[in-house]
Design an enzyme around this catalytic site. Structure first.
Site, mmCIF file in Angstrom:
data_model
loop_
_atom_site.group_PDB
_atom_site.id
_atom_site.type_symbol
_atom_site.label_atom_id
_atom_site.label_comp_id
_atom_site.label_asym_id
_atom_site.label_seq_id
_atom_site.Cartn_x
_atom_site.Cartn_y
_atom_site.Cartn_z
ATOM 1 C CD GLU A 156 -4.544 -37.015 2.010
ATOM 2 O OE1 GLU A 156 -3.356 -37.512 1.820
ATOM 3 O OE2 GLU A 156 -4.882 -35.856 1.667
ATOM 4 C CB THR A 209 0.642 -30.994 3.264
ATOM 5 O OG1 THR A 209 0.455 -30.931 1.898
ATOM 6 C CG2 THR A 209 -0.762 -30.504 3.741
HETATM 7 N N1 HSE Z 1 -7.073 -28.539 3.550
HETATM 8 C C1 HSE Z 1 -5.628 -29.211 3.581
HETATM 9 C C2 HSE Z 1 -4.763 -27.933 3.929
HETATM 10 C C3 HSE Z 1 -5.265 -29.580 2.243
HETATM 11 O O1 HSE Z 1 -4.841 -26.761 3.582
HETATM 12 O O2 HSE Z 1 -3.786 -28.223 4.592
HETATM 13 C C4 HSE Z 1 -3.952 -30.101 1.767
HETATM 14 O O3 HSE Z 1 -3.711 -30.333 0.604
#
Ligand code: HSE
Length: 335
Positions: A156, A209
């Protein structure tokens, strides 16, 4: 926000006698790992759950030549890197092999993307988790599922600049998961109310993201923090108490949703549609643009996605819908 610089994978202790772990005889494996809905509205970076559909598949083969290689990627329209150092699957497998002291192992990976990239459904997480589950199986289940989480977080970090665990932990463990703490990492499995369904709609616009994280305010007001942690506690209590009304009341986000929802076409209308059609609660899936609703059964979930897709069609946005019960088991071997 938790410290970004922590080297989580380094915190996994490998028993000294594991330095020459035996292979379990398997040389080829194919694994499916599920998509996930991170945040579950109020729990930014700390809550998530897995769904049965969609997900990604990884085919892995042990070879005689040391090193990890991405042999092919299908279903990504050429968007993902074949360079083993840049691809989240190979990079996390490489970390895993380094930590179990098996850099002598050769691995060839074929990645089959079966879900949209940049959709907010944990696309990189599903691929990474499938890869880690595969290598761990090939190495004789050397680590427990929970011990795989820090390696997946490395993936990630590579994908979006921050090693959040709220996609990878539920993808590995199945069900609803709470990341109680990042340092030290403390991941807790939560119960799923019987019969609960997720109604997911992916409006086909791209929201990486990385960008969606950059637009969030880094400082919050105490009154907003109070609202938010009340809701996180309420949601967790609701899951334990099997109280759908409490779960719904708690699915509110005053910190992140007001900013991120601007990027999602028809967001407020989709909320109205979801709630008018019997949703327990509604919000953004992960960093978006996918949205999700929790529903008490499959029929309600299907009604919600159908009406939301009709709305998106009216405003000229293509979409995909997924209706799924909560995935209970995490990754599975499919061959
Ligand atoms: N918690 C992360 C965000 C998840 O909201 O950026 C990304 O899928």
């Amino acid at each position: 926000m938790p410290n970004n610089d922590l080297n989580f994978a380094d915190k996994v202790e490998i028993a000294a006698n594991n330095t020459k772990a035996p292979l379990n005889g398997l040389r080829v494996i194919r694994v499916f790992a599920p998509a996930t809905v991170a945040n579950v509205v109020c729990g930014f970076d700390v809550l998530g759950f897995a769904v049965n559909e969609p997900g990604d598949e990884v085919e892995m083969r042990l070879t005689e030549t040391p090193g990890v290689v991405i042999k092919s990627i299908s279903g990504d329209d050429g968007r993902l890197p074949l360079d083993a150092a840049k691809n989240t699957v190979s990079a996390s497998v490489q970390h895993y092999l380094q930590h179990i002291n098996r850099l002598d192992v050769g691995v060839e990976i074929k990645l089959h993307k079966k879900m949209p990239i940049g959709s907010g459904l944990g696309s990189s997480s599903a691929s990474t988790v499938a890869g880690l589950f595969a290598i761990n199986k090939l190495m004789g289940d050397l680590l427990s599922p929970k011990e795989l989480v820090p390696f997946a977080m490395k993936g990630e970090e590579l994908a979006c600049g921050y090693g959040h665990a709220d996609n990878v932990a539920p993808a590995i463990l199945g069900g609803f998961v709470l990341v109680r703490s990042y340092d030290p990492l403390d991941v807790i499995s939560l119960p799923t109310p019987a019969g609960m369904y997720a109604a997911i709609v992916y409006p086909e616009v791209d929201v990486p993201t990385k960008d969606a994280r950059q637009m969030i305010r880094s400082k919050v007001l105490l009154k907003d923090a109070v609202t938010q942690w009340g809701n996180v506690a309420g949601l967790v209590s609701g899951l334990f108490m099997n109280d759908l009304d409490l779960i719904g009341r708690s699915m509110k986000d005053v910190l992140v949703e007001p900013t991120r929802s601007i990027l999602i076409p028809g967001f407020e209308e989709m909320r109205t549609i979801a709630m008018e059609n019997g949703a327990i609660g509604f919000g953004i899936s992960g960093s978006g643009p996918s949205v999700f609703a929790l529903a008490k059964d499959e029929e309600t979930a299907r009604k919600i996605t159908k009406a939301q897709q009709q709305h998106l069609h009216k405003i000229n946005i293509n979409s995909k819908a997924y209706v799924s019960s909560v995935n209970a088991q995490g990754p599975i071997v499919i061959e």
